[in-house]
Design a protein around this motif. Structure first.
Motif, short mmCIF file in Angstrom:
data_model
loop_
_atom_site.label_atom_id
_atom_site.label_comp_id
_atom_site.label_asym_id
_atom_site.label_seq_id
_atom_site.Cartn_x
_atom_site.Cartn_y
_atom_site.Cartn_z
N PRO A 3 0.86 -1.24 -0.06
CA PRO A 3 -0.09 -0.02 0.03
C PRO A 3 0.74 1.27 -0.12
O PRO A 3 1.91 1.43 0.46
CB PRO A 3 -0.96 -0.18 1.17
N THR A 53 -4.92 -4.60 0.09
CA THR A 53 -4.24 -3.21 -0.47
C THR A 53 -5.21 -2.04 -0.67
O THR A 53 -4.78 -0.77 -0.19
CB THR A 53 -3.12 -3.61 -1.66
N THR A 54 -5.98 -2.33 -1.50
CA THR A 54 -7.07 -1.40 -2.29
C THR A 54 -7.75 -0.85 -0.86
O THR A 54 -8.02 0.31 -0.82
CB THR A 54 -8.14 -2.01 -2.99
N ASN A 84 -5.29 1.45 0.82
CA ASN A 84 -5.08 2.73 0.31
C ASN A 84 -6.15 3.64 0.13
O ASN A 84 -6.18 4.89 0.18
CB ASN A 84 -4.79 2.46 -1.34
#
Length: 335
Positions: free
Chosen positions: A114, A291-292, A295
């Protein structure tokens, strides 16, 4: 490279810092220079030999199941990553070894780090993030409006699972101590139970899902707070026959797993609820979904302490003490 090795199960003096050979790359591997490594109770359980019957390792062994770092070399068939990429991973079983300066990891078990968090924060995520994802999304299929009980909310898995469950739209109950109540509330917990002074079985009722991480007594009580058809997913055992089949254990070990979980399965059946055991698996694609979420600011890492690489034994001892809030991390390189 410098690495902490385990020369035997139940070592008297902990892990030993040595000069080891740099890992050899397979064609689908990337070589990662490790900046930070997460420390997990799983490392302790392997060190003690608790998982030896179904997860046997050859000695000497480099422990460590979480890493964040930079790709410095790629295997001949690697297509997803390039030299210089910042990545993080929970390496697959039998390919662990993040308590070292370098590690070779199959590219399918890796995700881009990230962008909005540090290497140390990234290293805290993979194992607990994948555990929560596989429990709540894959096994439980947790839906908006459902109720989930997440035990030990201030622990590594708990701090991540609370945030994921809230993102999925669930009502979240958890247990913790009074000193950690504000932490779990800040992560999204709706109902916070002080396990020292309150009995969750008298407070919670008709829950859809339980994420179990404690002892057998807590498991029994947790089965009773589920609604008809509810699901209890355990990450602390007992392992069951489905798990034995999944990891392709031999007939003897399948029988052992059946016997270990028999009493729990019978109790669950009588209550018309479902019991299953989860031993999380490495997964780059799932980690990319995580990760999305990071973020986007939906999930934030919770790091308790960062130890220098030389203090890896002390870091593992701190995790074993049960005092950690969130995750413990080892720092190898400053970025």
């Amino acid at each position: 490279m410098k690495a902490f090795i385990l020369n035997s199960y139940k070592p008297k003096n902990g892990m030993k810092l040595i000069d080891a050979s740099e890992p050899q790359l397979q064609e689908n591997d990337i070589l990662v220079k490790i900046y930070a490594a997460g420390v997990n109770l799983l490392d302790s359980k392997i060190k003690s030999g608790e998982f030896k019957p179904f997860l046997p390792y050859k000695m000497p062994l480099i422990l460590g199941h979480d890493a964040a770092g930079v790709v410095i070399k790629t295997g001949a068939k690697v297509t997803k990553f390039k030299i210089g990429d910042e990545v993080y991973s929970r390496p697959a079983d039998y390919k662990i070894g993040t308590f070292a300066e370098f590690i070779a990891i199959d590219e399918n078990d890796v995700a881009l780090k990230p962008k909005n968090i540090s290497m140390e924060e990234a290293a805290s995520i993979p194992l607990v993030g994948l555990t929560a994802w596989q429990a709540l999304v894959e096994k439980a299929d947790l839906k908006k409006g459902q109720k989930v009980f997440i035990q030990a909310g201030s622990g590594g898995v708990g701090t991540f699972a609370i945030q994921l469950a809230k993102h999925l739209g669930a009502t979240v109950a958890t247990t913790t101590s009074t000193t950690n109540a504000e932490l779990v509330k800040s992560l999204g917990a709706d109902i916070v139970i002080d396990y020292r002074t309150e009995d969750f079985e008298t407070i919670l009722k008709d829950y859809d899902v339980v994420l179990h991480s404690q002892d057998s007594k807590t498991l029994e009580k947790s089965l009773r707070i589920l609604k008809q058809g509810g699901k209890l997913i355990s990450i602390s055992g007992p392992p069951d026959l489905d798990f034995a089949k999944e990891i392709k254990l031999n007939a003897v070990m399948k029988l052992v797993m059946f016997i270990l979980s028999y009493t729990t399965k019978i109790k669950a059946k009588r209550l018309n609820v479902n019991y299953s055991f989860l031993f999380m698996k490495a997964s780059g694609p799932q980690l990319s979904k995580i990760t999305t979420l990071i973020n986007s600011g939906i999930i934030r890492p919770v790091v308790d302490k960062i130890f220098p690489f030389e203090a890896t034994n002390e870091a593992l001892a701190y995790v074993e003490s049960g005092r950690a809030k969130g995750k413990v991390v080892i720092k190898l390189i400053s970025k």
